[in-house]
Every structure is written in C-alpha cells, then in structure tokens.
Design a protein around this motif. Sequence first.
Motif, PDB file in Angstrom:
ATOM      1  N   PHE A  34       0.810  -1.209   0.000  1.00  6.14           N
ATOM      2  CA  PHE A  34       0.000   0.000   0.000  1.00  6.14           C
ATOM      3  C   PHE A  34       0.847   1.265   0.000  1.00  6.14           C
ATOM      4  CE2 PHE A  34      -3.675  -2.401   0.314  1.00  6.14           C
ATOM      5  CZ  PHE A  34      -4.762  -1.559   0.207  1.00  6.14           C
ATOM      6  N   TRP A 223       8.305 -24.756   6.495  1.00  9.63           N
ATOM      7  CA  TRP A 223       7.023 -24.085   6.245  1.00  9.63           C
ATOM      8  C   TRP A 223       5.876 -25.082   6.266  1.00  9.63           C
ATOM      9  CZ3 TRP A 223       5.259 -19.462   6.771  1.00  9.63           C
ATOM     10  CH2 TRP A 223       4.066 -19.079   6.169  1.00  9.63           C
ATOM     11  N   PRO A 230       5.174 -23.737  16.861  1.00  9.50           N
ATOM     12  CA  PRO A 230       4.139 -22.903  17.452  1.00  9.50           C
ATOM     13  C   PRO A 230       4.688 -21.554  17.933  1.00  9.50           C
ATOM     14  CG  PRO A 230       4.744 -24.693  18.939  1.00  9.50           C
ATOM     15  CD  PRO A 230       5.464 -24.933  17.664  1.00  9.50           C
ATOM     16  N   ALA A 231       3.926 -20.506  17.610  1.00 10.47           N
ATOM     17  CA  ALA A 231       4.245 -19.143  18.043  1.00 10.47           C
ATOM     18  C   ALA A 231       5.684 -18.749  17.710  1.00 10.47           C
ATOM     19  CB  ALA A 231       3.956 -18.971  19.537  1.00 10.47           C
ATOM     20  N   ARG A 232       6.110 -18.978  16.497  1.00  8.48           N
ATOM     21  CA  ARG A 232       7.402 -18.566  15.942  1.00  8.48           C
ATOM     22  C   ARG A 232       8.592 -19.333  16.539  1.00  8.48           C
ATOM     23  NH1 ARG A 232       7.825 -12.217  14.899  1.00  8.48           N
ATOM     24  NH2 ARG A 232       9.243 -13.020  13.335  1.00  8.48           N
ATOM     25  N   TYR A 242      10.247 -14.787   4.524  1.00  7.86           N
ATOM     26  CA  TYR A 242       8.989 -15.027   3.810  1.00  7.86           C
ATOM     27  C   TYR A 242       7.822 -14.313   4.502  1.00  7.86           C
ATOM     28  CZ  TYR A 242       5.042 -17.537   1.766  1.00  7.86           C
ATOM     29  OH  TYR A 242       3.866 -17.844   1.138  1.00  7.86           O
ATOM     30  N   VAL A 247       3.632 -12.415   4.034  1.00 11.41           N
ATOM     31  CA  VAL A 247       2.496 -12.404   4.964  1.00 11.41           C
ATOM     32  C   VAL A 247       2.246 -10.958   5.383  1.00 11.41           C
ATOM     33  CG1 VAL A 247       1.609 -13.164   7.200  1.00 11.41           C
ATOM     34  CG2 VAL A 247       2.887 -14.760   5.759  1.00 11.41           C
ATOM     35  N   ASN A 248       3.325 -10.295   5.841  1.00 12.62           N
ATOM     36  CA  ASN A 248       3.186  -8.879   6.211  1.00 12.62           C
ATOM     37  C   ASN A 248       3.202  -7.975   4.981  1.00 12.62           C
ATOM     38  OD1 ASN A 248       3.238  -9.827   8.812  1.00 12.62           O
ATOM     39  ND2 ASN A 248       5.371  -9.282   9.172  1.00 12.62           N
TER      40      ASN A 248
ATOM     41  N   ASP B  71      -2.617 -21.957   1.244  1.00 15.80           N
ATOM     42  CA  ASP B  71      -1.520 -21.438   2.064  1.00 15.80           C
ATOM     43  C   ASP B  71      -0.680 -20.380   1.345  1.00 15.80           C
ATOM     44  OD1 ASP B  71      -2.168 -22.900   4.239  1.00 15.80           O
ATOM     45  OD2 ASP B  71      -0.752 -24.525   3.853  1.00 15.80           O
ATOM     46  N   PHE B 186      -2.335 -20.595  12.309  1.00 21.74           N
ATOM     47  CA  PHE B 186      -2.455 -19.303  11.618  1.00 21.74           C
ATOM     48  C   PHE B 186      -3.298 -19.428  10.344  1.00 21.74           C
ATOM     49  CE2 PHE B 186      -0.603 -16.286   8.438  1.00 21.74           C
ATOM     50  CZ  PHE B 186      -1.277 -15.178   8.922  1.00 21.74           C
ATOM     51  N   ALA B 391      -4.922  -2.297   5.454  1.00 26.30           N
ATOM     52  CA  ALA B 391      -3.765  -2.926   4.807  1.00 26.30           C
ATOM     53  C   ALA B 391      -2.956  -3.806   5.746  1.00 26.30           C
ATOM     54  CB  ALA B 391      -2.869  -1.843   4.223  1.00 26.30           C
ATOM     55  N   ARG B 395      -0.801  -8.760   8.902  1.00 25.55           N
ATOM     56  CA  ARG B 395       0.227  -8.628   9.930  1.00 25.55           C
ATOM     57  C   ARG B 395      -0.407  -8.749  11.331  1.00 25.55           C
ATOM     58  NH1 ARG B 395       5.223  -5.384   9.652  1.00 25.55           N
ATOM     59  NH2 ARG B 395       4.642  -4.624   7.600  1.00 25.55           N
ATOM     60  N   LYS B 398      -1.450 -12.385  12.041  1.00 23.78           N
ATOM     61  CA  LYS B 398      -0.286 -13.223  12.381  1.00 23.78           C
ATOM     62  C   LYS B 398       0.169 -12.925  13.820  1.00 23.78           C
ATOM     63  CE  LYS B 398       3.322 -15.883  11.048  1.00 23.78           C
ATOM     64  NZ  LYS B 398       3.862 -16.306  12.323  1.00 23.78           N
ATOM     65  N   ASP B 402       0.148 -15.709  16.796  1.00 25.87           N
ATOM     66  CA  ASP B 402       1.372 -16.071  17.528  1.00 25.87           C
ATOM     67  C   ASP B 402       1.180 -15.899  19.040  1.00 25.87           C
ATOM     68  OD1 ASP B 402       2.748 -16.741  15.252  1.00 25.87           O
ATOM     69  OD2 ASP B 402       3.624 -14.752  14.975  1.00 25.87           O
ATOM     70  N   ILE B 405      -1.418 -18.569  20.419  1.00 22.91           N
ATOM     71  CA  ILE B 405      -0.882 -19.940  20.444  1.00 22.91           C
ATOM     72  C   ILE B 405       0.245 -20.064  21.466  1.00 22.91           C
ATOM     73  CG2 ILE B 405       0.402 -21.619  19.040  1.00 22.91           C
ATOM     74  CD1 ILE B 405      -1.624 -20.967  16.807  1.00 22.91           C
ATOM     75  N   LYS B 406       1.013 -18.997  21.625  1.00 23.33           N
ATOM     76  CA  LYS B 406       2.043 -19.020  22.674  1.00 23.33           C
ATOM     77  C   LYS B 406       1.378 -19.189  24.047  1.00 23.33           C
ATOM     78  CE  LYS B 406       6.083 -16.469  24.278  1.00 23.33           C
ATOM     79  NZ  LYS B 406       6.851 -15.226  24.177  1.00 23.33           N
TER      80      LYS B 406
END
Lengths: 284, 433
Positions: A34, A223, A230-232, A242, A247-248, B71, B186, B391, B395, B398, B402, B405-406
């Motif tokens: 954007f 991936w 879980p949770a990064r 990626y 994603v972001n 995905d 996710f 926009a 983010r 996600k 996170d 789930i943590k």
Amino acid sequence: MLLLIAPAGIVLVLFQIVPIVFGANASFRDWQLFNPAQTWVGLKHYLYILGDSTFLTIVLPNTFLLTFLSVTLSLIGGLALAHYLHRNFAGQWLMQTIILLPQMIAPVIGAMMMRWVFNDQFGVVAAFLDWVGFGPISWLAQRWPSFFIVILTDVWIWTPWFALILLAGLRSLPREPFEAAQIDAAGAWRTFTHLTLPMLRPVIAVCVLIRSIDAFRTFDVVWILTGGGPARSTEVFSIYTYVETFVNLDFGRGSAAAIIGALIILVVAGAMYKVAGRVADVAR
Amino acid sequence: MPKRKGLVRLQLSAALAIWAAASWGSPAAQAEETLNICHGGHPIMVASQKILDKWAKKESVKLTTTLIAYDVYVPKVTQMLTTGSAQCDIIWHNDDWGQLWQQYLVTTDDVAGIRNVAKQPLDAFWNDQHELTVIPMAHTVGTFFYRKDLISDAEVPKTFADMVQIGQKLQKEGKVKWGYVGGMSFNNTWFTLWWTMWNSGCDIFKPIYERDNKVLAANGWTSIIDQPCHQQIVDFWWDALHKDRIAPEATTTYGRNEANAIFMAGDAAMTVADSTFWGDYNDKNKSRAAGNIGMVPYPIGPGRSKPITWLDIWGWAIPKSVSPAHQALAKKLLGEMLTDEDGQVQMWNETGGPPPNVRVWDRLTASDPVFRKLKEVVFDQDHAHSAYYFANWPRVHKAYSDAAIKALTGKREDIPAVLKEGAKAVHDAAVAQ
C-alpha cells in the motif's frame, strides 16, 4: 572465448545478478503493497531486523542449529550408507535405488508426508505409540518435538545425497593402501578412521560446504511442517524473510532480511571454504 | 471465355469473402477467447465455476483454471497483481484481503445483478473512490455443526459450559474421541478462538465489533486481547485442550484439513466451519458422519446474551492488468453467473454454499428445509465481520495468532503476561508503517 561463455553469462546476469540488485535496492526503501512510493529509508530495515529480539534469539539460533544438526546427521548417515553400498552383495542395485528414494521426492511432498506420519490422530507414529501404550503425542504443538521432526525430515531427504556422493568418492579411492592395511592386519574400524576418512576428506569437505549453504536457507520443509510455529518458536531465517515479505507484505523489510541472511551465509561459507581448502591440502 | 473465367473468379472471391466475414463473427472464431480463472480449488469455487462454464459455452468462451494452494494464495496473487501479470483473468477474492488488492482490481458496480446481493458483506471490497471491486460467489458463514445422532435437541449446547459438559459426556461414553474439533493454526483462527471471542462479547481492538477504520484509529488501534473478556477465551481454550480435554492438544497446529478429517472420520461431536462444508460433511463417500449433521446457533460465553456470527462473502474479481476485452468478457460472464438463479440453487444443493443473489434466498427458504435452518442459525442472528479491513490486517492476524498460540502452549499461569505482550504486538502490527 567471450562469445562461448556469453549465454551462461547472460543467464547469470538476468536471473542472479539483476534480482539481487533489485532486492538490495528494495531493502533500502519503504516498499509495502500500500506504499508504492518506495521512499528511500537507508538502513532503517537493517537496524530493525538486527534489533529484533525474535530474529536474534530465536531465528538465528534455530537456523544455525538446523544447519549444524541436519548436515552432521546427514553426513554420518550418508557415510554409513555409502559404506554399506560399497560392497558387492545380491540386490545391491535395488538397495541403492531404494535408499535414493527420499532424494527423488520433492521436499514439499516429503514434508507433507511427514506431517501426516506424525499427525497425533491419524499418523502411523501416533498409532504405534498408542499401541505400545504411550498414547498420542502432539508432536507439532511444542517447540522441540516440532524442531526434532523438522530435522528428521531434512536428514531423511538429504542423507541419500551424501550417500551417493560419498559412494562415488569411496569407489575412486586407490586400492593399494587398503590392501597394505589388510596385510598389516588392521581392523575395520582402524582402517576406516586412519585410511578411509582421511582419504575422503576433500569429498566430505565439499559436500559439507555445499549442503551447509543449502541447509541455511531451508524453507519448504519448515514451512509445511510447522510454519515456523508454534508461536514462531521454530522459525528459521528463510521463514522470517517469507513472513515479512509475503504475509506482512513488507517487501522492503523482507528484502533486508534476505540480504542479511545472504551476508551471514557468505561469511560462514567463506570460512568453511578456507577450512575445506586446508582439509583438502592435508589430505593430499 | 476469359470474361466467363473472370466472372467465376469473381464469384469464388465473393463466396470466400462472405465465408470469411461470416466465420469472423461465428462461434468457432470467437472460441479463440480463453479466460483463465485462478482459485483455491474449494468445492464452492468449483461449483461457481460450473455456472460460469455454462454461460461461457453459450458465449463461445473457453474457461481454463489455475489452482493455487490456500496457504500461498495471497502471496502468489499479490505478487501477480503487483507485477501487472495478466495470468489470471478472474481471481478468487475474499473479505480478509478485500482491502489489500482494491487498487489492482477492476470496479464491478456495473456488473449485471450486483444490486441483488447482500450489502453488509461488501464492506471489505470498496476502493478509495467507494466503488466495488468484487462480484459475490457465495456467502461464507461460520456455522456450528454437531452430530444429531449423538446430541439430542434438548442437549444441544447453549453456552460454552454446556459444550464442555456434553463433549465430556460423549467422550466418557466412548461415543467420540473428542467433544469438539476446529482449526486454530495461523489463518484458521476463526474456527476456535474467534467465534468464541465474538460470542463472549469481545474482539481484537476496541470498540468491540467496530470496523470503521476512522473510529479504530481514533481509539489508537488499542488491542484488548489482554483484557478480561479475551483472557476468559484463552483460559477456556487452555482448559479445553489441557484440562477438560474436549479437544486434541494439537488443535493449536490444526488447519481446516486436519479438523475436517477428524470430524468427518466420526471422531468428534461438534465443530465450527464455514457453512460451505455442509456438502462435504454430508457426502457419504467422504464422511462417516454423513446424514447426521445438525446446525444450531453458536453457544455463548459470559459476555453475551445472544449468539453472533460472521456473514461474509467469497467472490470473484478481475485484475486491472487484464486486457479491456477480457475485462468486459469476464464481467459479462460473472453477471450471467450472478443472475443465474437456477445455477445458484444447484450450487447450494451440491455444496451448501449460500447463493450470492438474495432473491434466491426467498426461493430456497420456501422450498428447502436445510436452507431454512441455516437462515435461522446464521442469517437471522446478529452479525460481526470476520476480519478488519485495512492494509495491515494480515500482519495483525499473524501477531494475534502467535500470541494466542504461545499462551495456549505455555503454562496457564503465564497467560496474562503472554497476552499483555501480545496486545502490544497486535497494536504495533496495526500501526506499522
């Protein structure tokens, strides 16, 4: 001469150099879906990533751990398999083909298979554990079991590659030293540690170098199996890049992450290259 | 003689010219036009494409399909749109990413039948000039499904506590392995955390249920996931997974495939999914629970007195990068799909996808008991939007996933601290530049 290398040179420039230049350019800009202005922001993205605790305390350690364990275990497994195949026995060619099967499967498919194999409800591993009385284990719900499966899958896929190259190395070794060792009544282990391994060092060094670079940027297996979760907690460098990019949808920060990763692997690979050169010299 | 020869040649030339002119506009020549549809391969999309195909044949247009895995759908199509690729003439569009692509899509206010669609679900798809960028394909409504053969009408859960109680009862009786199953990883957050969040009077940002970006910005994009209403939800799911054990511990890793596999294998008594899975759940070739699927309004938590659900759409969109001729052709076909009431009834019968044209709803309400039930449990309830429309939404999603789930994979006593940290991460994601 220049004309002869021109096609390869053009392909290299178009598909390697130009994208790297584009990526490097993007990494210095605010470039989001954007925000098409692509404002120059200098080192902003680099500073953000290098100050991001997730990148420093989870992503980088995970990446190095995955690289080290995957390469080490694949090398050990590959060496064992190569030794096993470096003998004459009935059905050797069949065994060789079977051992190579994981290498013939696309990593994405291999990872999906593993995801279902370790599924807590329907997986064969869950069924076996249930049968022996352990009950189902939620492998992918915790950091270390998930990471174990990631490593296991990567090792399963890449061990045949080591086996194939090391087998070629074994077959190219001169016979005389081994015959001399036999005459001197050296045992199998002593022959392996004092003859085979030192003589294979150059091949091993090259294998480790190539595979380490590749393992550092592993994406597909992680991936598909964990998505970095879980949770990064199982996120590696390629997943971080990626997620930032796709994603972001932050192309600038994603490019900066990719460049940082490339610089890290450049330094690591450079050091390994020097070590590999020394190892090869010693072997000579 | 030469004169006659010349006349014959003239006649032949004229005949050739007439044949050429006639075949120029004939179906055989037009059949050269091919439109490529890119989608995620869901049965609804396939069924909608079937309607499009019917009209394409009449227009002598060939439709081809490119399937893109769910995905990687958003990244792949985003990449395609931002690079101006004309690979896809028609793409699957969804409210989750409605605002992300608005500047890359053709406006659709002039598509035939667009006036006959529900208005609220279009909120995500307006561009900056307040023009529409979607053509609805089907409604996607979160629905609470249960096994009618295991849960009687009197036992149907009305609250979260009922859900735990009936789930545990069925598990103890050995009728199912799990009381409830749903996706949570996710991009599957709706089927566990979020439906309970909305049905407990909570949300991600304050004010709850607000989707006007100006109002949200005026409130500083303050996340309320560390507030009591949200902590109750995470506590509920932590207990459901680790203490009450009505759902598998690995729920935190499940997408819709895993959750559907468990429900359709007959191993769970309750689930939440899009109503579009009604067809799959009742397909005897796929599901052991076929023929025994019931649907009811959501059970509610402490913060609400009546159920609330999301009512959004899946749609089709046309990239600006497509040639004007293909844009016009795509609009024509999509308009024909939107006004094809019989085709939409067939789509509903085959898949359980509620038709995009609301005129068809009246027809189905009168003739179809299943649709009548769906209307009662979903359409006639209160509605929330299932995403935020700005926009940074991917983010935010996600960051939320996170954090939640943590919290759910850690110790119960750590939940407040993890959610506090998560609220900051969600806020930062929302305001990220």
